[in-house]
Design a protein around this motif. Structure first.
Motif, mmCIF file in Angstrom:
data_model
loop_
_atom_site.group_PDB
_atom_site.id
_atom_site.type_symbol
_atom_site.label_atom_id
_atom_site.label_comp_id
_atom_site.label_asym_id
_atom_site.label_seq_id
_atom_site.Cartn_x
_atom_site.Cartn_y
_atom_site.Cartn_z
ATOM 1 N N TYR A 117 -23.347 -1.381 -17.607
ATOM 2 C CA TYR A 117 -23.991 -2.491 -18.331
ATOM 3 C C TYR A 117 -23.249 -3.803 -18.081
ATOM 4 C CZ TYR A 117 -27.318 0.462 -20.774
ATOM 5 O OH TYR A 117 -28.367 1.306 -21.052
ATOM 6 N N HIS A 118 -21.913 -3.756 -18.133
ATOM 7 C CA HIS A 118 -21.155 -4.990 -17.893
ATOM 8 C C HIS A 118 -21.393 -5.456 -16.450
ATOM 9 C CE1 HIS A 118 -18.041 -8.005 -18.129
ATOM 10 N NE2 HIS A 118 -17.532 -7.535 -17.006
ATOM 11 N N GLY A 119 -21.321 -4.507 -15.526
ATOM 12 C CA GLY A 119 -21.495 -4.848 -14.102
ATOM 13 C C GLY A 119 -22.856 -5.433 -13.816
ATOM 14 N N PHE A 120 -23.873 -4.900 -14.453
ATOM 15 C CA PHE A 120 -25.224 -5.361 -14.130
ATOM 16 C C PHE A 120 -25.644 -6.566 -14.982
ATOM 17 C CE2 PHE A 120 -29.836 -5.363 -14.091
ATOM 18 C CZ PHE A 120 -30.096 -5.205 -12.733
ATOM 19 N N ASP A 121 -25.430 -6.474 -16.295
ATOM 20 C CA ASP A 121 -25.982 -7.499 -17.202
ATOM 21 C C ASP A 121 -25.129 -8.762 -17.273
ATOM 22 O OD1 ASP A 121 -27.667 -5.435 -17.658
ATOM 23 O OD2 ASP A 121 -27.333 -5.279 -19.808
ATOM 24 N N THR A 122 -23.791 -8.586 -17.280
ATOM 25 C CA THR A 122 -22.932 -9.762 -17.431
ATOM 26 C C THR A 122 -22.481 -10.272 -16.062
ATOM 27 O OG1 THR A 122 -22.118 -8.757 -19.481
ATOM 28 C CG2 THR A 122 -20.929 -10.673 -18.661
ATOM 29 N N GLY A 140 -23.486 -9.119 -12.909
ATOM 30 C CA GLY A 140 -24.516 -9.170 -11.854
ATOM 31 C C GLY A 140 -25.086 -10.571 -11.649
ATOM 32 N N PRO A 141 -25.550 -11.228 -12.726
ATOM 33 C CA PRO A 141 -26.098 -12.580 -12.550
ATOM 34 C C PRO A 141 -25.073 -13.568 -11.989
ATOM 35 C CG PRO A 141 -26.675 -11.696 -14.711
ATOM 36 C CD PRO A 141 -25.701 -10.736 -14.103
ATOM 37 N N ILE A 142 -23.794 -13.347 -12.309
ATOM 38 C CA ILE A 142 -22.734 -14.255 -11.814
ATOM 39 C C ILE A 142 -22.593 -14.087 -10.295
ATOM 40 C CG2 ILE A 142 -20.286 -14.848 -12.009
ATOM 41 C CD1 ILE A 142 -20.339 -13.582 -14.839
ATOM 42 N N ALA A 151 -24.883 -18.921 -13.939
ATOM 43 C CA ALA A 151 -25.641 -17.677 -14.123
ATOM 44 C C ALA A 151 -26.173 -17.544 -15.538
ATOM 45 C CB ALA A 151 -24.746 -16.483 -13.804
ATOM 46 N N HIS A 152 -25.345 -17.883 -16.507
ATOM 47 C CA HIS A 152 -25.743 -17.647 -17.902
ATOM 48 C C HIS A 152 -26.221 -18.922 -18.590
ATOM 49 C CE1 HIS A 152 -24.781 -13.428 -17.815
ATOM 50 N NE2 HIS A 152 -23.612 -13.688 -17.271
ATOM 51 N N ASN A 153 -26.445 -19.962 -17.766
ATOM 52 C CA ASN A 153 -27.062 -21.186 -18.250
ATOM 53 C C ASN A 153 -26.365 -21.714 -19.510
ATOM 54 O OD1 ASN A 153 -28.854 -23.242 -18.225
ATOM 55 N ND2 ASN A 153 -30.481 -22.133 -19.341
ATOM 56 N N THR A 154 -25.079 -21.932 -19.376
ATOM 57 C CA THR A 154 -24.288 -22.388 -20.518
ATOM 58 C C THR A 154 -23.224 -23.378 -20.042
ATOM 59 O OG1 THR A 154 -22.805 -21.653 -22.290
ATOM 60 C CG2 THR A 154 -22.697 -20.405 -20.260
ATOM 61 N N LYS A 155 -22.743 -24.173 -20.983
ATOM 62 C CA LYS A 155 -21.612 -25.062 -20.654
ATOM 63 C C LYS A 155 -20.328 -24.514 -21.282
ATOM 64 C CE LYS A 155 -23.785 -29.601 -20.093
ATOM 65 N NZ LYS A 155 -25.111 -29.167 -19.687
ATOM 66 N N LEU A 156 -20.479 -23.412 -22.010
ATOM 67 C CA LEU A 156 -19.344 -22.868 -22.767
ATOM 68 C C LEU A 156 -18.317 -22.203 -21.853
ATOM 69 C CD1 LEU A 156 -21.221 -21.103 -25.716
ATOM 70 C CD2 LEU A 156 -19.899 -23.244 -25.821
ATOM 71 N N ARG A 157 -17.071 -22.126 -22.347
ATOM 72 C CA ARG A 157 -16.069 -21.292 -21.674
ATOM 73 C C ARG A 157 -16.525 -19.840 -21.847
ATOM 74 N NH1 ARG A 157 -10.401 -22.697 -24.378
ATOM 75 N NH2 ARG A 157 -11.562 -21.870 -26.134
ATOM 76 N N PRO A 158 -16.241 -18.971 -20.870
ATOM 77 C CA PRO A 158 -16.778 -17.599 -20.959
ATOM 78 C C PRO A 158 -16.500 -16.898 -22.297
ATOM 79 C CG PRO A 158 -15.880 -17.972 -18.798
ATOM 80 C CD PRO A 158 -15.573 -19.217 -19.574
#
Ligand SMILES: C[S@@+](CC[C@H](N)C(=O)[O-])C[C@H]1O[C@@H](n2cnc3c(N)ncnc32)[C@H](O)[C@@H]1O
Length: 386
Positions: free
Chosen positions: A129-134, A136-138, A165-172
């Motif tokens: 799940y981490h590899g694909f959802d978080t 993967g888009p990166i 990838a996650h369309n954010t300006k936030l720090r991870p």
């Protein structure tokens, strides 16, 4: 051919971690030598499809169901349990078995193999799940990101493929706090890497732990071990099991979003703390940072280390539990971690020279490097005040 395979099996069984990885490298080299150009291109084309199909398998609890069943299961049985159509499931099962994730035992019949069991447990599932959802888009955002930044190295925590990838300006980690599902999966992945190998043969820790009395700590006593950014506390738990006299002398610190939802941990004090702020625990014997520094660019790392250094006294030691990359010939798992840290967090894996320089930037010096997993170069870097 069978005898070659049997010999390789026998060799792997008697090999340590380094030997096992050497054998795998040798097998990969052989594969590279005998593959045709088409084989390579097909296998590259397959990589994204495979992780996506495994991810679907995890959603359907396919691996868990197959692994829990003694003997073979039919496609119809599995379709019944998972609620998917036998036609679709049949195609997915055929694909997964041709890629070694399950074993085909007959027409429309499947059984668990070693890989199925790995994918069926919590750790394997969290990694998928981490590899694909978080992540993967990166990875998908990476080529365009670097084209736009003119192929420059990353030294920012807010300008990485992660934000694209996650369309954010936030720090991870600020984003993770706002996206608890992703954060929970990350923490599960971290807990799955929970081994206490670093404590084995680490004389400095052993010597200091043995000096600690078995009686409960006095109220004025300084903590023995502060696990800064320790996630769900798996390392403090392991340490308390190995040295029961340390119970009551262990502190786990992490962000409020992590600490506030943890159940009590016996013998471990938990504290919500932001490691960019002043460290409130002064003069502990050990401060421990595991898989923290590689998450950040140098500037942020210096701030984190300075906050620890400011709280240390001359007898305190800061233990950094991370990779020390060799200058040449690094294993692919370590180089993958390096690129992943860069694109996902703005971080990096560091060589010995980089560790010395980073320590110096925070008023610290490298006193010792205790290598404990040779295959992945994972080490305890012991830092003392300069
Ligand atoms: C990669 S995980 C490592 C967790 C743990 N040390 C381990 O090795 O399993 C990074 C940890 O740092 C924590 N963290 C991130 N930013 C933090 C901050 N500003 N202050 C304290 N903890 C933070 C996260 O919540 C997470 O638990």
């Amino acid at each position: 051919m069978d005898s070659i395979v049997a010999q390789i099996h026998a060799l792997a069984e008697t090999s340590d971690e380094v030997g096992r990885l050497e054998i795998q490298k040798g097998l990969r080299d052989v594969q590279m030598e005998i593959q045709s150009p088409k084989d390579l291109l097909m296998s590259l084309a397959n990589s994204q499809l495979l992780i996506a199909t495994i991810r679907m398998g995890a959603d359907l609890k396919l691996f868990r169901n197959i692994a829990a069943h003694k003997g073979s299961m039919t496609t119809v049985q599995l379709a019944d349990i998972t609620g998917s159509s036998p036609q679709l499931l049949g195609r997915l099962l055929r694909y997964l078995s041709s890629n070694g994730m399950i074993r085909e035992t007959g027409l429309h019949e499947y059984q668990a193999n070693t890989n199925t069991h790995i994918l069926a447990d919590d750790k394997g599932e969290a990694m998928v799940y981490h590899g694909f959802d978080t992540h993967g888009p990166i990875v998908s955002a990476m080529p365009d990101f670097f084209k736009q930044n003119n192929y420059r190295d990353i030294d920012s925590v807010t300008d990485t493929p992660f934000q694209k990838a996650h369309n954010t300006k936030l720090r991870p980690f600020d984003w993770f706090v706002q996206n608890p599902k992703h954060f929970e999966t990350l923490q599960k992945v971290m807990t799955s890497l929970a081994g206490a190998e670093w404590t084995v043969g680490f004389d400095l820790l052993d010597m200091e732990a043995k000096k600690v009395p078995s009686t409960p700590p006095r109220p004025s006593e300084k903590p023995f071990f502060v696990d800064v950014g320790g996630g769900h506390g798996h390392q403090s738990i392991q340490l308390g099991k190995r040295y029961t006299n340390l119970l009551g002398r262990l502190v786990l610190q992490d962000l409020p979003a992590v600490i506030n939802q943890l159940p009590p941990i016996e013998g471990v004090q938990t504290e919500a703390y932001d490691f960019f702020e002043k460290q409130s625990i002064i003069g502990a014997k050990f401060y421990y940072l595991r898989r923290i520094i590689h998450d950040w660019p140098d500037e942020e790392c210096t701030k984190i280390l300075r906050n620890v250094a400011d709280a240390m006294d001359p007898t305190s030691r800061l233990l950094i539990d991370e990779v020390v990359l060799p200058d040449t010939g690094a294993h692919w798992q370590a180089t993958m971690a390096d690129i992943s840290m860069m694109i996902g967090l703005g971080g990096k894996e560091r060589t010995s020279e980089q560790w010395h320089s980073l320590a110096g930037s925070a008023g610290l010096r490298v006193e010792q490097i205790h290598l404990y997993t040779a295959s992945t170069y994972t080490s305890i870097i012991v830092l003392a005040l300069k």
